[in-house]
Design an enzyme around this catalytic site. Structure first.
Site, PDB file in Angstrom:
ATOM      1  N   GLY A  45     105.625  24.118  83.438  1.00 60.39           N
ATOM      2  CA  GLY A  45     106.297  25.264  84.066  1.00 60.39           C
ATOM      3  C   GLY A  45     106.170  25.233  85.580  1.00 60.39           C
ATOM      4  N   CYS A  46     105.001  24.896  86.062  1.00 58.24           N
ATOM      5  CA  CYS A  46     104.761  24.869  87.510  1.00 58.24           C
ATOM      6  C   CYS A  46     105.554  23.736  88.155  1.00 58.24           C
ATOM      7  CB  CYS A  46     103.270  24.717  87.798  1.00 58.24           C
ATOM      8  SG  CYS A  46     102.319  26.113  87.133  1.00 58.24           S
ATOM      9  N   THR A  47     105.666  22.626  87.449  1.00 56.17           N
ATOM     10  CA  THR A  47     106.444  21.492  87.958  1.00 56.17           C
ATOM     11  C   THR A  47     107.922  21.869  88.025  1.00 56.17           C
ATOM     12  OG1 THR A  47     104.832  19.912  87.115  1.00 56.17           O
ATOM     13  CG2 THR A  47     107.042  19.075  87.557  1.00 56.17           C
ATOM     14  N   ALA A  50     108.347  24.286  91.037  1.00 61.67           N
ATOM     15  CA  ALA A  50     108.208  23.610  92.334  1.00 61.67           C
ATOM     16  C   ALA A  50     109.394  22.674  92.599  1.00 61.67           C
ATOM     17  CB  ALA A  50     106.895  22.837  92.388  1.00 61.67           C
TER      18      ALA A  50
END
Length: 150
Positions: A45-47, A50
């Site tokens: 999710g963070c990838t 970003a």
């Protein structure tokens, strides 16, 4: 989760990025600042979040926005994240959670029936004078730029 809302003065934060460079709210006076908090570098999710911000970085730049990512990861983990995905913006390594706490995004979370404390994925849009313009608590990781830029 956070008690900060639209119209509030943004916390006067200070934190170090992946290279040990200090960032404060004052550094961004005259620019709009997007401070996005994410749970953990290099997770799916963070990838996605970003990379969506990276892919729209020129749009942010041309609209006078600066981007600043924050998680409790180490500077080394943040550097790896930046290098692996070619991220053009700094990431604060907020290991002592000073910035995370100042913005009120640390707290109880639930995952697969388990409760634990962690970072709530939240984005703050701060205007040129340090006032919060928007708080996005329901972040759509794959289309986060559209949530910010409209």
């Amino acid at each position: 989760m956070t008690t900060l809302k639209k119209g509030d003065k943004a916390p006067d934060f200070s934190g170090l990025d992946q290279d040990g460079k200090k960032h404060t709210l004052k550094d961004y006076k005259g620019k709009k600042l997007v401070v996005f908090f994410y749970p953990k570098a290099s997770t799916p999710g963070c990838t996605a979040e970003a990379c969506d911000l990276r892919d729209n970085f020129e749009r942010f730049n041309s609209n006078n926005y600066a981007l600043l990512g924050v998680s409790a990861d180490s500077a080394k983990a943040q550097t790896k994240f930046i290098e692996k995905y070619n991220l053009p913006f700094p990431l604060l390594a907020d290991e002592d959670k000073a910035v995370i706490t100042a913005f009120g995004v640390w707290g109880p979370k639930k995952f697969m029936g388990r409760e634990y404390d962690g970072i709530h994925r939240t984005t703050f849009i701060i205007d040129e004078n340090g006032i919060i313009e928007e708080v996005i608590e329901k972040v759509k990781t794959k289309e986060h730029s559209s949530q910010i830029l409209g």
